[in-house]
Design a protein around this motif. Structure first.
Motif, PDB file in Angstrom:
ATOM      1  N   VAL A   1       4.397  -3.340  -8.480  1.00  0.00           N
ATOM      2  CA  VAL A   1       4.508  -3.721  -6.998  1.00  0.00           C
ATOM      3  C   VAL A   1       3.914  -5.029  -6.731  1.00  0.00           C
ATOM      4  CG1 VAL A   1       4.056  -3.032  -4.881  1.00  0.00           C
ATOM      5  CG2 VAL A   1       4.450  -1.327  -6.574  1.00  0.00           C
TER       6      VAL A   1
ATOM      7  N   ALA B   1       6.431  -3.824   4.360  1.00  0.00           N
ATOM      8  CA  ALA B   1       6.922  -3.005   3.133  1.00  0.00           C
ATOM      9  C   ALA B   1       7.389  -1.591   3.742  1.00  0.00           C
ATOM     10  CB  ALA B   1       5.867  -2.528   2.177  1.00  0.00           C
TER      11      ALA B   1
ATOM     12  N   LEU C   1       4.962   4.828  -8.749  1.00  0.00           N
ATOM     13  CA  LEU C   1       4.608   3.408  -8.524  1.00  0.00           C
ATOM     14  C   LEU C   1       3.605   2.931  -9.323  1.00  0.00           C
ATOM     15  CD1 LEU C   1       5.466   2.771  -4.826  1.00  0.00           C
ATOM     16  CD2 LEU C   1       6.963   1.962  -6.926  1.00  0.00           C
TER      17      LEU C   1
ATOM     18  N   ASN D   1       6.385  -7.921  -8.107  1.00  0.00           N
ATOM     19  CA  ASN D   1       7.341  -7.827  -7.232  1.00  0.00           C
ATOM     20  C   ASN D   1       7.241  -8.668  -5.781  1.00  0.00           C
ATOM     21  OD1 ASN D   1       9.226  -6.657  -8.897  1.00  0.00           O
ATOM     22  ND2 ASN D   1       9.024  -4.485  -8.103  1.00  0.00           N
TER      23      ASN D   1
ATOM     24  N   LEU E   1       0.506   0.705  -3.264  1.00  0.00           N
ATOM     25  CA  LEU E   1       1.009  -0.581  -2.531  1.00  0.00           C
ATOM     26  C   LEU E   1      -0.529  -1.369  -1.754  1.00  0.00           C
ATOM     27  CD1 LEU E   1       3.756   0.921   0.158  1.00  0.00           C
ATOM     28  CD2 LEU E   1       3.862   0.134  -2.382  1.00  0.00           C
TER      29      LEU E   1
ATOM     30  N   LEU F   1      10.693  -4.382  -3.759  1.00  0.00           N
ATOM     31  CA  LEU F   1       9.267  -4.184  -4.093  1.00  0.00           C
ATOM     32  C   LEU F   1       8.947  -3.214  -5.219  1.00  0.00           C
ATOM     33  CD1 LEU F   1       7.622  -4.506  -0.577  1.00  0.00           C
ATOM     34  CD2 LEU F   1       7.460  -6.151  -2.310  1.00  0.00           C
ATOM     35  N   TYR F   2       9.796  -2.058  -5.127  1.00  0.00           N
ATOM     36  CA  TYR F   2       9.744  -0.945  -5.757  1.00  0.00           C
ATOM     37  C   TYR F   2      10.414  -0.888  -7.257  1.00  0.00           C
ATOM     38  CZ  TYR F   2       7.985  -0.123  -1.090  1.00  0.00           C
ATOM     39  OH  TYR F   2       7.496  -0.139   0.088  1.00  0.00           O
TER      40      TYR F   2
END
Length: 227
Positions: free
Chosen positions: A13, A42, A8, A16, A55, A225-226
């Motif tokens: 992120v 999340a 990630l 998003n 994150l 989100l990812y």
């Protein structure tokens, strides 16, 4: 089973996350609501421990985990970087592992789990709340209290103010069209209002915009989100 997500990038992120927040704000505006009344949780079920740092760098503050053992491992590694919710199926034998770490359990649905919450309330994180999962769709084999049984379930809850029940959660049937979820969200909102429960955990990556329009106060977002 979905594969674990690796590699990630915080910038992706973050972009998003900003897009999701904008969509939540627009949906709240259409419903005449304050977007500040909608939390974005999340979902980290398929994220390895080492990916959670991305994150935090992206600005995510609240995460939700599905499994007790993964929750413990992730809290051990990143505990102070997030607020934690438990969003997976709540097994009574796992309650003891979960309650020290989370602020909200989204999936209370059995008599045995109620009993374990009472038993282990002394070890719970300060301010712990619980939401009752409701099987609004009536799908056979799906976890959750039946809508017609909710009043009796709440009346039997032995935990009172120790671990207060403050809302409801549901998972509508999987569908490609987000609009298919709307009737289930409306029904959950009506049930919550009838029992004076302020929290509504409804809406995932597939249908969170509709959920916000129908009153959700917590949306549980993963793949959106990812990706």
């Amino acid at each position: 089973m979905a594969e674990l997500i690796h590699g990630l990038e915080p910038a992706r992120v973050r972009a998003n996350l900003e897009a999701v927040r904008a969509e939540i704000a627009a949906a709240a505006d259409r419903a005449g609501r304050d977007p500040a009344g909608v939390e974005m949780c999340a979902a980290t079920k398929y994220l390895p421990v080492e990916e959670l740092g991305a994150l935090a760098e992206a600005g995510i503050a609240l995460v939700g985990e599905n499994r007790a053992q993964d929750l413990e491992a992730k809290v051990a590694a990143h505990g102070d970087r997030f607020a934690w919710d438990f969003i997976g199926q709540l097994q009574s034998r796992k309650v003891k592992q979960i309650v020290p770490h989370v602020r909200v359990i989204h999936s209370l649905a059995s008599e045995s789990a109620l009993g374990q919450l009472e038993r282990h309330a002394g070890a719970a994180r300060a301010g712990l709340e619980a939401l009752v999962e409701v099987n609004v769709s009536g799908e056979e084999g799906k976890a959750g209290v039946a809508p017609d049984s909710l009043e009796d379930y709440l009346a039997r809850a032995p935990i009172g103010a120790v671990v207060p029940i403050t809302g409801l959660m549901t998972m509508p049937p999987l569908a490609e069209d987000p609009e298919a979820s709307r009737p289930y969200f409306v029904r959950l909102r009506e049930l919550a209002a009838a029992h004076g429960l302020p929290r509504l955990s409804m809406g995932t990556s597939q249908d969170y915009v509709v959920a916000v329009e129908e009153g959700s106060t917590i949306v549980r977002i993963g793949t959106r989100l990812y990706g």
